[in-house]
Design a protein around this motif. Structure first.
Motif, PDB file in Angstrom:
ATOM      1  N   SER A  55      38.894  48.954  32.073  1.00 62.14           N
ATOM      2  CA  SER A  55      38.870  49.056  33.533  1.00 62.14           C
ATOM      3  C   SER A  55      37.419  48.788  33.931  1.00 62.14           C
ATOM      4  O   SER A  55      36.529  48.795  33.083  1.00 62.14           O
ATOM      5  CB  SER A  55      39.331  50.430  34.016  1.00 62.14           C
ATOM      6  OG  SER A  55      38.337  51.400  33.791  1.00 62.14           O
ATOM      7  N   ASN A  56      37.186  48.569  35.200  1.00 60.29           N
ATOM      8  CA  ASN A  56      35.827  48.247  35.638  1.00 60.29           C
ATOM      9  C   ASN A  56      34.857  49.399  35.379  1.00 60.29           C
ATOM     10  O   ASN A  56      33.719  49.179  34.970  1.00 60.29           O
ATOM     11  CB  ASN A  56      35.820  47.871  37.120  1.00 60.29           C
ATOM     12  CG  ASN A  56      36.457  46.528  37.364  1.00 60.29           C
ATOM     13  OD1 ASN A  56      36.500  45.698  36.464  1.00 60.29           O
ATOM     14  ND2 ASN A  56      36.976  46.309  38.553  1.00 60.29           N
ATOM     15  N   VAL A  77      47.252  41.750  31.489  1.00 57.86           N
ATOM     16  CA  VAL A  77      46.837  42.287  32.780  1.00 57.86           C
ATOM     17  C   VAL A  77      45.559  43.108  32.666  1.00 57.86           C
ATOM     18  O   VAL A  77      44.605  42.909  33.406  1.00 57.86           O
ATOM     19  CB  VAL A  77      47.969  43.163  33.378  1.00 57.86           C
ATOM     20  CG1 VAL A  77      47.541  43.751  34.709  1.00 57.86           C
ATOM     21  CG2 VAL A  77      49.233  42.352  33.529  1.00 57.86           C
ATOM     22  N   GLN A  78      45.533  44.049  31.711  1.00 59.58           N
ATOM     23  CA  GLN A  78      44.455  45.026  31.680  1.00 59.58           C
ATOM     24  C   GLN A  78      43.253  44.587  30.842  1.00 59.58           C
ATOM     25  O   GLN A  78      42.125  44.736  31.256  1.00 59.58           O
ATOM     26  CB  GLN A  78      45.007  46.352  31.151  1.00 59.58           C
ATOM     27  CG  GLN A  78      44.068  47.501  31.361  1.00 59.58           C
ATOM     28  CD  GLN A  78      44.722  48.822  31.002  1.00 59.58           C
ATOM     29  OE1 GLN A  78      45.698  48.845  30.259  1.00 59.58           O
ATOM     30  NE2 GLN A  78      44.194  49.894  31.515  1.00 59.58           N
ATOM     31  N   GLY A  79      43.480  44.096  29.666  1.00 62.96           N
ATOM     32  CA  GLY A  79      42.389  43.730  28.782  1.00 62.96           C
ATOM     33  C   GLY A  79      41.953  44.914  27.932  1.00 62.96           C
ATOM     34  O   GLY A  79      42.445  46.030  28.089  1.00 62.96           O
ATOM     35  N   LYS A  80      41.018  44.658  27.002  1.00 63.15           N
ATOM     36  CA  LYS A  80      40.544  45.690  26.090  1.00 63.15           C
ATOM     37  C   LYS A  80      39.034  45.636  25.964  1.00 63.15           C
ATOM     38  O   LYS A  80      38.419  44.607  26.200  1.00 63.15           O
ATOM     39  CB  LYS A  80      41.146  45.488  24.695  1.00 63.15           C
ATOM     40  CG  LYS A  80      42.626  45.679  24.621  1.00 63.15           C
ATOM     41  CD  LYS A  80      43.108  45.418  23.221  1.00 63.15           C
ATOM     42  CE  LYS A  80      44.620  45.510  23.179  1.00 63.15           C
ATOM     43  NZ  LYS A  80      45.176  44.970  21.957  1.00 63.15           N
ATOM     44  N   THR A 113      27.305  55.863  41.454  1.00 63.85           N
ATOM     45  CA  THR A 113      26.605  55.860  42.742  1.00 63.85           C
ATOM     46  C   THR A 113      27.163  54.738  43.630  1.00 63.85           C
ATOM     47  O   THR A 113      28.006  53.957  43.198  1.00 63.85           O
ATOM     48  CB  THR A 113      25.098  55.633  42.552  1.00 63.85           C
ATOM     49  OG1 THR A 113      24.896  54.300  42.083  1.00 63.85           O
ATOM     50  CG2 THR A 113      24.506  56.614  41.567  1.00 63.85           C
ATOM     51  N   SER A 114      26.638  54.658  44.823  1.00 64.74           N
ATOM     52  CA  SER A 114      27.033  53.572  45.726  1.00 64.74           C
ATOM     53  C   SER A 114      26.480  52.229  45.246  1.00 64.74           C
ATOM     54  O   SER A 114      26.966  51.182  45.659  1.00 64.74           O
ATOM     55  CB  SER A 114      26.528  53.864  47.135  1.00 64.74           C
ATOM     56  OG  SER A 114      25.130  54.025  47.118  1.00 64.74           O
ATOM     57  N   LYS A 115      25.485  52.250  44.365  1.00 65.17           N
ATOM     58  CA  LYS A 115      24.899  51.014  43.819  1.00 65.17           C
ATOM     59  C   LYS A 115      25.456  50.687  42.437  1.00 65.17           C
ATOM     60  O   LYS A 115      24.909  49.862  41.729  1.00 65.17           O
ATOM     61  CB  LYS A 115      23.378  51.175  43.720  1.00 65.17           C
ATOM     62  CG  LYS A 115      22.724  51.498  45.040  1.00 65.17           C
ATOM     63  CD  LYS A 115      21.874  50.365  45.507  1.00 65.17           C
ATOM     64  CE  LYS A 115      21.513  50.520  46.939  1.00 65.17           C
ATOM     65  NZ  LYS A 115      20.329  51.140  47.293  1.00 65.17           N
ATOM     66  N   GLY A 116      26.519  51.387  42.006  1.00 62.62           N
ATOM     67  CA  GLY A 116      27.124  51.135  40.702  1.00 62.62           C
ATOM     68  C   GLY A 116      26.908  52.303  39.754  1.00 62.62           C
ATOM     69  O   GLY A 116      26.335  53.327  40.130  1.00 62.62           O
TER      70      GLY A 116
END
Length: 131
Positions: free
Chosen positions: A28-29, A54-57, A107-110
């Protein structure tokens, strides 16, 4: 699965206890960004993102000391949980093991470490502690 970040940390923890060299985790991201932070701070040897379906590993090569065979990651601890989220401002960010470990912050910046968030003067959700 209700908490994918806890699942990610548990898979890492179990692989380290079993002395695995390489593990595969559903991607996931957020997990990808956490993996990049762990690699940048030297807690894992290498990683690779594979997109299949779809998801990846995420394939992660775990890091061990060549002489003592001790893992680079001693403890992974989930802080903010779905039932109780933990947030901190830039001034209240935790110091893990008096600066020897890292806290991974969303955070809002990642996603970044507590030290990077302190230098940029931003707070966020404390995802986990690693040392």
């Amino acid at each position: 699965m209700t908490d994918p970040i806890a699942d990610y940390l548990t898979r890492l923890r179990n692989a380290i206890k079993a002395r695995h060299r390489v593990i595969e985790i559903p991607a996931s991201n957020v997990k990808k960004e956490m993996t990049k932070v762990l690699f940048d701070k030297g807690y894992i040897l290498n990683y690779k993102f594979e997109d299949d379906g779809v998801q990846g590993k995420i394939k992660i090569a775990l890091k061990y000391n060549s002489r003592t065979k001790e893992p680079a990651i001693i403890k992974l601890e989930r802080i903010s949980k779905p039932g109780l989220r933990k947030y901190a401002g830039a001034g209240e960010l935790p110091r893990v093991l008096n600066g020897l470990g890292i806290a991974i912050i969303s955070t809002s910046k990642g996603i970044m470490t507590d030290k990077e968030a302190r230098t940029q003067h931003i707070g966020g959700e404390i995802l986990c502690h690693v040392y």
